[in-house]
Design a protein around this motif. Structure first.
Motif, PDB file in Angstrom:
ATOM      1  N   GLY A   1      41.596  41.750  -7.455  1.00  0.00           N
ATOM      2  CA  GLY A   1      40.612  40.783  -6.982  1.00  0.00           C
ATOM      3  C   GLY A   1      39.392  41.455  -6.370  1.00  0.00           C
ATOM      4  O   GLY A   1      38.262  40.984  -6.509  1.00  0.00           O
TER       5      GLY A   1
ATOM      6  N   PHE B   1      48.176  54.244   0.876  1.00  0.00           N
ATOM      7  CA  PHE B   1      47.212  54.898  -0.005  1.00  0.00           C
ATOM      8  C   PHE B   1      46.112  55.465   0.872  1.00  0.00           C
ATOM      9  O   PHE B   1      45.993  55.051   2.021  1.00  0.00           O
TER      10      PHE B   1
ATOM     11  N   HIS C   1      47.408  33.004  -7.610  1.00  0.00           N
ATOM     12  CA  HIS C   1      46.390  32.642  -6.622  1.00  0.00           C
ATOM     13  C   HIS C   1      46.145  31.139  -6.585  1.00  0.00           C
ATOM     14  O   HIS C   1      45.432  30.649  -5.717  1.00  0.00           O
TER      15      HIS C   1
ATOM     16  N   GLY D   1      48.503  43.388  -0.986  1.00  0.00           N
ATOM     17  CA  GLY D   1      49.599  44.302  -1.307  1.00  0.00           C
ATOM     18  C   GLY D   1      50.631  43.728  -2.264  1.00  0.00           C
ATOM     19  O   GLY D   1      51.719  44.287  -2.414  1.00  0.00           O
ATOM     20  N   LYS D   2      50.296  42.645  -2.927  1.00  0.00           N
ATOM     21  CA  LYS D   2      51.241  41.985  -3.828  1.00  0.00           C
ATOM     22  C   LYS D   2      51.588  42.852  -5.033  1.00  0.00           C
ATOM     23  O   LYS D   2      52.761  43.105  -5.311  1.00  0.00           O
ATOM     24  N   SER D   3      50.546  43.295  -5.751  1.00  0.00           N
ATOM     25  CA  SER D   3      50.799  44.098  -6.940  1.00  0.00           C
ATOM     26  C   SER D   3      51.531  45.385  -6.585  1.00  0.00           C
ATOM     27  O   SER D   3      52.435  45.822  -7.299  1.00  0.00           O
ATOM     28  N   THR D   4      51.136  45.972  -5.473  1.00  0.00           N
ATOM     29  CA  THR D   4      51.782  47.217  -5.055  1.00  0.00           C
ATOM     30  C   THR D   4      53.272  46.991  -4.837  1.00  0.00           C
ATOM     31  O   THR D   4      54.102  47.781  -5.305  1.00  0.00           O
TER      32      THR D   4
ATOM     33  N   ALA E   1      41.390  52.343  -7.258  1.00  0.00           N
ATOM     34  CA  ALA E   1      42.118  52.193  -5.999  1.00  0.00           C
ATOM     35  C   ALA E   1      41.923  50.814  -5.379  1.00  0.00           C
ATOM     36  O   ALA E   1      42.559  50.490  -4.393  1.00  0.00           O
TER      37      ALA E   1
ATOM     38  N   SER F   1      42.265  46.674  -5.311  1.00  0.00           N
ATOM     39  CA  SER F   1      43.140  45.653  -5.882  1.00  0.00           C
ATOM     40  C   SER F   1      42.338  44.863  -6.915  1.00  0.00           C
ATOM     41  O   SER F   1      41.104  44.878  -6.904  1.00  0.00           O
TER      42      SER F   1
ATOM     43  N   ASN G   1      43.323  38.846  -1.769  1.00  0.00           N
ATOM     44  CA  ASN G   1      43.084  40.042  -2.565  1.00  0.00           C
ATOM     45  C   ASN G   1      43.286  41.270  -1.685  1.00  0.00           C
ATOM     46  O   ASN G   1      42.730  41.350  -0.596  1.00  0.00           O
ATOM     47  N   GLY G   2      44.094  42.178  -2.189  1.00  0.00           N
ATOM     48  CA  GLY G   2      44.326  43.403  -1.429  1.00  0.00           C
ATOM     49  C   GLY G   2      45.437  43.278  -0.411  1.00  0.00           C
ATOM     50  O   GLY G   2      45.667  44.175   0.386  1.00  0.00           O
TER      51      GLY G   2
END
Ligand SMILES: Nc1ncnc2c1ncn2[C@@H]1O[C@H](COP(=O)(O)OP(=O)(O)OP(=O)(O)O)[C@@H](O)[C@H]1O
Ligand SMILES: [Mg+2]
Lengths: 513, 382
Positions: free
Chosen positions: A405, A14, A198, A42-45, A401, A403, A39-40
């Motif tokens: 968290g 990104f 988490h 890249g899990k959700s992505t 943009a 995450s 947080n951030g």
């Protein structure tokens, strides 16, 4: 047997960040696989890529040994992969059955074939041991039940590989247990589950394998029996697992927030907050325990000023604010962390620095007279970014943009930086990783020592017990018990919240009359 | 940095340019099908537009279109669809004309009075829709459409007869007789011919560049400052992006709706001023359609003050060209309306395409930038 999922060399970029950097992930068929990480990380992505919501820039995916390429979620469902998002996407005014079949309605010559749908739904429910009443209105369901509907919705479409993004974040412990029971049954019926979480003790309890992501890369895949929560935390953030330590009481005699005989009505004129008396002193944290839907949100909304008060009074530092505007209350020093950051907390399309202004836009350093102080606002946001460790390329990127968290950290940061005298915090650490959670707790405690009065609502009972000076149980709009956090366990608290620990008969009759 | 700025500008221009190119191509096909030569038609249009007098015409058309676009944009910024600019400006102009014709004041005061009456009437009439929305929950699209009908076919049609001047003859000697009392010289804004002629030759054919152009530019600057620099503008945009978050952030939702409608209406009130100052009175055949045209102009300009100006200029050019096509006989004037329509549709699509492209480019840049910096040292043991 081929693994259910095999991701090889997945890379996703990104603007300003590499969300996934050459990620490899293997999920065996029929296992429960947890994804952990800061947080951030890249899990959700990664999950969105697997569900066809975003295309990877590089890398390949295989489902059940077959190479696949998804250009949309419907491709993923076709291949048997389904996802339940953290934000539920159900239509409140439809029934469970209608929600489940929405977009996948079986048809006969007369239109939608409800009989076939009902049949199929009960088959799915039975096969996976999920219990729902197809005719219930979704708006009447509790969070845990809604989540079950979301899961059934995905299974109904034929998914056998299930992705759950932070499913436990919104649940109270009883509901988490229920969810885990369901997950085990799903597994027994042959489904594969991939979930993000988490809370490390939960992960250790339910997962068969755990993959840890860090800065977009796979750090390790481990078995729960080989690691402790501390090991996991170290893999994730490179630091020890924080323990909420007991600190000396800083409660003073000065009342900061005084709520008296407060009644709030819903649209049908029913009292959803019923003669609530609540007093929070400077330096005190009062935790409200309760299953969602027992009037907590309405209580908060009334204190913030977004919901009208039917009767009773609210005083802030001795001044009556019962009918004051939201802005007046904010300027008088109420800070607010809303329970749903997307709904009430953020302007998703706006840059971070404008999000930092929200709620404080009339005050320095965000404003100069009638004008926005752009430089002041951006400087302040930079400070929030460093002090609250908001991971972002810069303060000009749009809030969407970030995450989940990191969005939460931004909201917390903007409220704490304004140095409120009263903080209304609903699930302040929802979606925040263990490392950052400790930092948030520290900052709330530090403010408390300086006289901050906090009203805390949290589904995380450890947080509630660890932070609060007093815990009050809310049930059906009433405050029904006051507990000492030092003398209560999460288990006790759970019993109070469902009403099981309260005296039967007498109290109940009084409550309804 | 310079390179990226250049590219940002190019990307910003790409969408409208693409849209116009597409519209030109489509219109050429339509022209060819209808038996006209597209090349001749375009040459006629551009030759014509190069003439100083045509440019004056374009400026005179640009002025109301731009103000109208800004008026619509103020509402759009908070997702309020003020479809009522049309009725607001006609009503406002009528009142302003009547007030201006009824008094005799020193020039500056007289002009000021006319402008203030126009803005007040526009604001009040638009405010009705705002109040209906916050007190009765009436959708502003519905209410402004109805208010348009009430204003145009009702109030204006009636009042213009009520306030008719006693058989006065139109100053320009045209289709005279009906209309409000002519506004005395002191109430008419001077034209800008003298200023323009400093840089150019003498303006012929009796063309006059409206002085209201200056007001239009001030409206544009005011809009930019209001929306992007003030607290009010932030509240306005916040309400447009997420009304719930805005409310929790202390923005009073009802007051914002009414204020936005009032401001939009105040700007709308100025839409008819250039024509009024030119004709000196309100007559029943006063120019119509500027309110609706403004919506298109705003869509093209994406609510951006400069974007709206470009949109207004383009539409003004096309409107003025319609006349020459008719005269030269190279095509029928309706082709211009078709082009305007196609440009709008193409613009919406082109913005989306360019937006995606921009995101992809930014991602590539980010990746390139990160290649040179090795990420923090983490063992990968997967
Ligand atoms: N649409 C987007 N545009 C730009 N950057 C994005 C976008 N989505 C995610 N990112 C960035 O990618 C990185 C990974 O985000 P992701 O949402 O996958 O994190 P996460 O591991 O789910 O974190 P969290 O635990 O906070 O939910 C973050 O740095 C985030 O800022
Ligand atoms: Mg996430």
């Amino acid at each position: 047997m081929a693994p259910a999922i095999e991701l090889t060399g997945i890379t996703k970029r990104f603007p300003g960040v590499v969300a996934n950097d050459d990620v490899n992930l293997t999920v065996e068929a029929g296992e429960i696989h947890a994804i952990c990480g800061e947080n951030g990380a890249g899990k959700s992505t990664l999950m969105k890529i697997l569900y066809g919501m975003q295309p990877p820039d590089e890398g390949t995916m295989a489902v059940d040994g077959q190479r696949v390429r998804f250009s949309s979620p419907s491709d993923a469902i076709e291949a048997g992969v389904g996802m339940v998002h953290q934000h539920f996407m159900l239509a409140d005014n439809l029934t469970v059955l209608e929600n489940v079949i929405l977009g996948a309605e079986p048809r006969n010559w007369r239109g939608i074939d409800f009989k076939a749908a009902r049949q199929h739904l009960s088959e799915v429910g039975e096969a996976y041991g999920l219990d729902v009443d197809p005719d219930d209105l979704v708006e009447s369901l509790e969070v845990g039940e809604r989540q079950r509907v979301e899961i059934i919705k995905v299974l109904y479409r034929g998914a056998r590989i299930l992705i759950l993004d932070e499913p436990t974040a919104v649940l109270v412990p009883q509901e988490v247990e229920e969810l885990f029971r369901n997950m085990r049954e799903l597994k027994a019926s042959g489904a594969t589950i991939l979930f993000i979480d988490h809370k490390l003790d939960e992960v250790l309890e339910i997962a068969d394998s755990i993959t840890v992501l860090r800065q977009g890369r796979t750090v390790a895949t481990v078995k729960p029996e080989d690691v402790t929560a501390g090991d996991l935390a170290e893999l994730m953030v490179g630091s020890e697992l924080p323990t909420p330590d007991i600190t000396d009481s800083t409660v003073t005699d000065a009342v900061a927030l005084d709520v008296a005989e407060l009644v709030v009505h819903d649209a049908d004129e029913r009292a959803v907050v019923d003669r609530v008396d609540l007093r929070i002193h400077k330096g005190e944290i009062v935790g409200i325990a309760g299953v969602e839907g027992n009037g907590q949100s309405e209580l908060i909304d009334a204190i913030i000023g977004t919901q009208p008060v039917a009767s009773g009074t609210i005083s802030l530092l001795g001044a009556d604010v019962t009918h004051a505007s939201v802005r007046n209350r904010r300027e008088a020093g109420i800070g607010y962390v809303p329970q749903d950051r997307h709904h009430e907390g953020l302007l998703l399309e706006a840059p971070l620095w404008e999000n930092a202004m929200l709620g404080h836009q009339t005050q320095a350093p965000y404003a100069k007279g009638a004008f926005v102080d752009r430089r002041g606002a951006q400087g302040q946001t930079e400070q929030i970014r460093t002090e609250f460790d908001v991971r972002t390329p810069n303060v000009h990127v749009a809030a969407h943009a970030l995450s989940g968290g990191n969005q939460q950290k931004l909201i917390l940061g903007r409220e704490m930086m304004a140095e409120p005298s009263v903080l209304i915090a609903a699930h302040p650490t929802r979606g925040i990783d263990v490392g950052a959670q400790a930092a948030v707790w520290d900052s709330i405690r530090a403010a408390r020592a300086k006289g901050l009065a906090t009203l805390l609502i949290s589904a995380d009972l450890d947080e509630l017990i660890g932070l609060s000076d007093t815990i009050i149980v809310m049930l059906r709009g009433k405050l029904v018990a006051t507990l000492d956090p030092a003398a209560v366990t999460p288990r006790d608290l759970g019993a109070y919240m469902t009403g099981a620990a309260l005296e039967p008969a007498g109290q109940e009759v009084a409550a309804d009359g | 940095m310079a390179k990226s700025l250049g590219r940002r500008v190019m990307l910003a221009l790409a969408a409208p340019v693409l849209a116009v190119a597409f519209a030109v191509a489509m219109s050429s096909i339509v022209l060819a099908l209808s038996g006209s030569s597209p090349i001749t038609a375009y040459i006629d249009m551009f030759d014509h537009a190069r003439k100083l007098e045509t440019m004056i015409d374009i400026g005179n058309r640009f002025t109301p279109l731009y103000i109208s676009g800004v008026a619509a944009a103020i509402g759009f910024r908070m997702n309020l669809f003020n479809i009522g600019v049309e009725g607001q400006y006609l009503l406002a102009t009528l009142f302003a004309a009547a007030a201006g014709g009824a008094v005799n004041l020193p020039p500056v005061l007289h002009i000021g009075l006319i402008l203030i009456v126009a803005m007040t009437v526009g604001a009040a009439y638009s405010g009705v829709a705002g109040v209906l929305k916050v007190t009765r929950g009436v959708n502003e699209v519905i209410s402004t459409i109805m208010l348009n009908v009430i204003a145009i076919s009702g109030l204006v049609a009636w009042l213009v007869r009520e306030w008719q001047a006693g058989g006065g003859v139109n100053a320009s000697g045209g289709n005279a007789g009906v209309g409000t009392e002519p506004i005395p010289e002191s109430g008419l804004m001077p034209n800008l011919n003298g200023f323009v002629e400093i840089f150019t030759r003498e303006i012929k054919q009796g063309k006059k560049l409206t002085g209201v152009l200056v007001i239009a530019l001030l409206v544009g600057i005011g809009y930019h400052v209001l929306v992007n620099r003030t607290r009010f503008g932030f509240d306005l945009r916040a309400s447009g992006m997420n009304p719930f978050a805005a409310q929790a952030g202390g923005v009073p939702p009802k007051r914002m709706v009414v204020t936005a409608m009032v401001l939009s209406g105040a700007a709308a009130g100025l839409v008819g001023m250039s024509t009024l100052m030119d004709q000196g009175r309100y007559s029943p055949n006063f120019v119509r359609g500027l309110g609706f045209a403004g919506i298109g102009v705003t869509l093209l300009g994406r609510n951006h003050p400069v974007g709206i100006a470009i949109g207004a200029l383009l539409f003004a050019f096309l409107d003025v060209s319609a006349g020459i096509l008719q005269i030269s006989g190279s095509a029928s004037r309706e082709i211009v309306v078709i082009m305007q329509g196609i440009i709008l549709i193409a613009a919406v699509v082109a913005y989306e395409v360019v937006n995606r492209f921009r995101q992809r480019e930014e991602a590539k840049d980010a990746a390139a930038a990160l290649q040179s910096v090795p990420p923090a040292g983490i063992e990968v043991s997967a």
